[in-house]
Scaffold this active site. Structure first.
Site, PDB file in Angstrom:
ATOM      1  N   THR A 136       0.827  -0.982  -0.018  1.00  0.00           N
ATOM      2  CA  THR A 136       0.078   0.070   0.032  1.00  0.00           C
ATOM      3  C   THR A 136       0.832   1.391  -0.090  1.00  0.00           C
ATOM      4  OG1 THR A 136      -0.067   0.112   2.336  1.00  0.00           O
ATOM      5  CG2 THR A 136      -1.827  -1.246   1.271  1.00  0.00           C
ATOM      6  N   ARG A 171     -15.087  -0.656 -16.040  1.00  0.00           N
ATOM      7  CA  ARG A 171     -15.914  -0.348 -14.855  1.00  0.00           C
ATOM      8  C   ARG A 171     -16.662   0.670 -15.065  1.00  0.00           C
ATOM      9  NH1 ARG A 171     -16.843   3.176 -10.428  1.00  0.00           N
ATOM     10  NH2 ARG A 171     -17.196   2.201  -8.621  1.00  0.00           N
ATOM     11  N   VAL A 172     -17.895   0.422 -14.599  1.00  0.00           N
ATOM     12  CA  VAL A 172     -19.132   1.766 -14.339  1.00  0.00           C
ATOM     13  C   VAL A 172     -19.520   1.531 -12.898  1.00  0.00           C
ATOM     14  CG1 VAL A 172     -21.221   2.908 -14.930  1.00  0.00           C
ATOM     15  CG2 VAL A 172     -19.738   1.786 -16.720  1.00  0.00           C
ATOM     16  N   GLY A 173     -19.661   2.813 -12.254  1.00  0.00           N
ATOM     17  CA  GLY A 173     -20.081   2.540 -10.860  1.00  0.00           C
ATOM     18  C   GLY A 173     -21.668   3.116 -10.933  1.00  0.00           C
ATOM     19  N   ASP A 174     -21.944   3.956  -9.750  1.00  0.00           N
ATOM     20  CA  ASP A 174     -23.293   4.401  -9.535  1.00  0.00           C
ATOM     21  C   ASP A 174     -23.783   5.673 -10.626  1.00  0.00           C
ATOM     22  OD1 ASP A 174     -21.625   5.545  -8.094  1.00  0.00           O
ATOM     23  OD2 ASP A 174     -23.177   6.240  -6.477  1.00  0.00           O
ATOM     24  N   THR A 214     -22.479   9.755  -3.619  1.00  0.00           N
ATOM     25  CA  THR A 214     -21.172   9.859  -4.076  1.00  0.00           C
ATOM     26  C   THR A 214     -20.457   8.830  -3.172  1.00  0.00           C
ATOM     27  OG1 THR A 214     -20.573  11.530  -2.508  1.00  0.00           O
ATOM     28  CG2 THR A 214     -20.839  12.350  -4.697  1.00  0.00           C
ATOM     29  N   GLY A 215     -19.233   8.405  -3.482  1.00  0.00           N
ATOM     30  CA  GLY A 215     -18.660   7.302  -2.543  1.00  0.00           C
ATOM     31  C   GLY A 215     -18.687   5.913  -3.430  1.00  0.00           C
ATOM     32  N   GLY A 243     -19.408   3.097  -5.673  1.00  0.00           N
ATOM     33  CA  GLY A 243     -20.473   2.870  -6.280  1.00  0.00           C
ATOM     34  C   GLY A 243     -20.980   1.386  -6.304  1.00  0.00           C
TER      35      GLY A 243
HETATM   36  N1  GLY Z   1     -19.494   7.095  -6.942  1.00  0.00           N
HETATM   37  C1  GLY Z   1     -18.768   6.605  -8.051  1.00  0.00           C
HETATM   38  C2  GLY Z   1     -18.159   5.704  -8.325  1.00  0.00           C
HETATM   39  O1  GLY Z   1     -18.232   4.622  -7.666  1.00  0.00           O
HETATM   40  O2  GLY Z   1     -17.809   5.289  -9.557  1.00  0.00           O
END
Ligand code: GLY
Length: 357
Positions: free
Chosen positions: A195, A234-237, A257-258, A260
């Protein structure tokens, strides 16, 4: 824990913490008589143009291949119509592109090359969206051999849940509002070679919801570069109506937000509007949906040592009567609001109080 929040008569704009310049511009445009959805898109565009904002538009953190991929979605309450784009490369103003999907097509969501082709046809400029800052962050991430990507290790595959290193995936944020923060107890130790706490890493996003006046019309829009260093595609929310944004002109508008994936798996924004429809205040609705997400977060790799989600989500809501609210999974997050007078930053309500390190 709740934040009492009431409108004063004019438009109400609620946004993520990074949305102060967006709602300032949107409020000015609305005062000049501009179209409501156009006003919030123009506001979000200010943040999409900001090279220092690592979670949205130009300068957003790229995918694992070093390519910036953007998602955006919006809803027009009076028409109950939506427009969205996802996995868009080399086009910076994706909120506007989503607006064009709504205005010019009968479709709701365009993705990848199809969305880019649509943008090119409309004359959107193509450009490299990596800034020197985001390119260096990506190089640092590669050099860190970080496990903070979208891949699961052999012992983390869904259903097994026996990893003790996965919790470091979302650690290392230095920005309390970046929606990456996890309780310090789960942060990697200095000797953890996998990390790199200084490598910026984000799920950050911009959301704005607008109520034109108490009892008036509702609109919502969300735009993001998504999870940094994600697997390409990759697509989030944020690009999905019902997850990162949802607006119902009879009830209210909400956004997220956060992390997804968690918002997608609970239809977050839709669930908040449903909770308002069943009588909850915006803040109660936000907290209720965050609790639903927390209760359904069951894999060990996603939990901290106290069994709480080891990631943040912040949600935002405005109700038809002008009441508004915001809440975060963890303590210490903020949101931007304009409800008459100056736009301002307020503290979000929260589900989990932070514990001393
Ligand atoms: N909230 C944005 C994402 O996770 O793509």
């Amino acid at each position: 824990m709740s934040n009492p929040t009431v409108a004063t008569g004019g438009p109400v704009l609620i946004s993520s913490w990074n949305g102060l310049p967006a709602i300032n511009l949107a409020a000015r445009l609305l005062a000049q008589g501009a179209d409501p959805l156009e006003s919030i898109v123009a506001g979000i565009q200010v943040v999409e143009d900001d090279p220092d904002e690592l979670s949205v538009g130009y300068g957003g953190l790229p995918n694992e291949d070093g390519e910036v991929e953007l998602d955006a979605a919006l809803m027009h309450g009076p028409l109950h119509r939506s427009g969205a784009v996802a996995g868009v490369r080399r086009i910076r103003h994706v909120a506007r592109l989503a607006l064009e999907v709504l205005r010019r097509t009968d479709h709701s969501l365009l993705v990848g090359e199809g969305a880019c082709k649509f943008a090119r046809a409309l004359g959107f400029p193509e450009e490299n969206l990596l800034t020197e800052k985001s390119r260096r962050a990506w190089l640092d991430w590669k050099a860190s051999l970080s496990p903070r990507d979208g891949w699961l290790g052999p012992d983390e595959l869904a259903g097994t849940g026996h990893s003790d290193f996965g919790k470091a995936r979302w650690a290392g944020s230095t920005d309390p509002n970046s929606n990456t923060a996890v309780p310090s107890s789960t942060r990697p130790g200095p000797n953890d070679s996998r990390t790199a706490p200084k490598v910026p890493h984000t799920y950050g996003t911009i959301h704005t919801s607008l109520l034109t006046a108490p009892g008036g019309d509702l609109f919502g829009c969300t735009s993001t570069s998504g999870l940094s260093y994600k697997i390409a595609g990759r697509v989030g929310d944020s690009g999905v109506v019902g997850a990162g944004v949802y607006t119902d002109n009879a009830t209210g508008s909400a956004g997220a937000t956060g992390r997804g994936e968690s918002v997608l798996q609970s239809c977050g924004a839709f669930a908040i509007v449903q909770a308002m429809e069943s009588g909850r205040t915006p803040t109660e609705a936000c907290l209720c949906v965050l609790k639903r997400i927390a209760d359904r977060t069951r894999e060990k790799r996603l939990l901290d040592s106290q069994g709480r989600p080891a990631f943040n989500i912040t949600v935002y809501a405005v109700r038809k009567d002008g009441l508004f609210g915001s809440a975060s999974m963890h303590e210490g997050y903020e949101f931007a609001v304009h409800s008459g007078g100056e736009s301002r930053i307020e503290k979000a309500a929260f589900l989990f109080k932070s514990t001393p390190a």
